[in-house]
Design an enzyme around this catalytic site. Structure first.
Site, PDB file in Angstrom:
ATOM      1  N   SER A  13      46.870  -8.344  -3.115  1.00 33.23           N
ATOM      2  CA  SER A  13      46.852  -7.877  -4.500  1.00 33.23           C
ATOM      3  C   SER A  13      48.140  -8.226  -5.216  1.00 33.23           C
ATOM      4  O   SER A  13      49.225  -8.263  -4.614  1.00 33.23           O
ATOM      5  CB  SER A  13      46.660  -6.353  -4.518  1.00 33.23           C
ATOM      6  OG  SER A  13      46.876  -5.836  -5.813  1.00 33.23           O
ATOM      7  N   TYR A  37      49.044   1.681  -2.904  1.00 27.14           N
ATOM      8  CA  TYR A  37      48.073   0.601  -2.720  1.00 27.14           C
ATOM      9  C   TYR A  37      48.791  -0.729  -2.506  1.00 27.14           C
ATOM     10  O   TYR A  37      48.481  -1.482  -1.573  1.00 27.14           O
ATOM     11  CB  TYR A  37      47.149   0.531  -3.934  1.00 27.14           C
ATOM     12  CG  TYR A  37      46.143  -0.594  -3.889  1.00 27.14           C
ATOM     13  CD1 TYR A  37      44.998  -0.498  -3.097  1.00 27.14           C
ATOM     14  CD2 TYR A  37      46.328  -1.748  -4.641  1.00 27.14           C
ATOM     15  CE1 TYR A  37      44.075  -1.536  -3.051  1.00 27.14           C
ATOM     16  CE2 TYR A  37      45.405  -2.787  -4.599  1.00 27.14           C
ATOM     17  CZ  TYR A  37      44.283  -2.672  -3.804  1.00 27.14           C
ATOM     18  OH  TYR A  37      43.372  -3.697  -3.766  1.00 27.14           O
ATOM     19  N   LYS A  41      49.088  -3.323   0.993  1.00 29.66           N
ATOM     20  CA  LYS A  41      48.783  -4.753   0.971  1.00 29.66           C
ATOM     21  C   LYS A  41      49.963  -5.570   1.506  1.00 29.66           C
ATOM     22  O   LYS A  41      49.786  -6.528   2.269  1.00 29.66           O
ATOM     23  CB  LYS A  41      48.438  -5.204  -0.446  1.00 29.66           C
ATOM     24  CG  LYS A  41      47.140  -4.635  -0.988  1.00 29.66           C
ATOM     25  CD  LYS A  41      45.932  -5.132  -0.225  1.00 29.66           C
ATOM     26  CE  LYS A  41      44.639  -4.729  -0.906  1.00 29.66           C
ATOM     27  NZ  LYS A  41      43.442  -5.186  -0.144  1.00 29.66           N
TER      28      LYS A  41
END
Length: 233
Positions: A13, A37, A41
């Protein structure tokens, strides 16, 4: 066979870049995720990179880490598309739920960013372009010599679009109005994030071809499909 997979395409991402001050963002930009998040990643990217670089790793190993920017849209038939349960966290499914009357209004988080209309700017990429990027990445891993056993590649259009621009395009393409309210900024959001996709072009011969209008039009097809088949879903 199980245990004999040596080529990995990882869905990473653009969140790994955090609040980058350099635009457009290339793969050489410093990373610094500002939410959990993005951190997860980046951790997986490190694991894959370390594994491919390990001195006793199999020579067959290879990894492509594709840093998605903001995937939206769906298959142009409307049959395949995103349909999260509850209140969506991402913009396009949120707009879809409002358009279908399942949510009263769209919440726009912040209208006082240092952008032309005050709303956040992101690099929205059509999911079908993204799918093609995966096919090319896997083909590269399987059939072409790799410059690096672990390669990071941005997948985006290279163009930023604001939340308000996307909303107005959706309204125009669907000939409808989406009620919205301005809310406070969310923690972890940055003002703008869009990519330099030149590595994808050179390494994968991939370039995003679908426009914001295409993304909105296909999402509207998804709404029409869901409305038509609501009794069967």
């Amino acid at each position: 066979k199980i245990g004999k997979c040596f080529k990995i395409v990882f869905s990473s991402s653009a969140c790994v870049y955090g609040a980058s001050e350099i635009m457009p963002v290339s793969e050489q930009n410093a990373v610094g995720p500002i939410n959990p998040y993005g951190t997860t990643k980046l951790v997986v990217e490190h694991l894959l990179t370390d594994m491919c670089a390990c001195s006793n790793a199999e020579e067959k190993w290879g990894a492509m880490m594709l840093r998605y920017f903001n995937p939206i849209g769906c298959h142009d038939s409307g049959i395949l598309g995103e349909d999260p349960q509850g209140v969506p966290n991402n913009l396009m499914p949120y707009i879809q739920r409002v358009a279908m009357g399942e949510i009263d209004k769209l919440s726009i988080f912040g209208d006082n960013y240092n952008t032309p209309d005050g709303t956040g700017i992101r690099d929205y990429v059509h999911v079908m372009d993204l799918a093609q990027g995966h096919v090319l990445a896997l083909g590269k891993l399987l059939h072409s010599p790799l410059t690096d056993k672990a390669t990071i590649i941005n997948l985006g259009t290279g163009k930023g679009t604001s939340v308000m621009e996307l909303l107005k395009t959706f309204e125009h393409e669907g000939d409808l109005k989406i009620p919205y309210q301005i809310c406070g900024r969310r923690q972890g959001d940055c003002a703008e994030l869009y990519c330099n996709a030149s590595r994808a072009a050179s390494e994968l011969q991939w370039t995003a071809t679908r426009t914001i209008k295409d993304m909105c039009r296909d999402q509207i097809n998804r709404i029409r499909y869901l409305n038509k088949h609501s009794a069967d879903i």
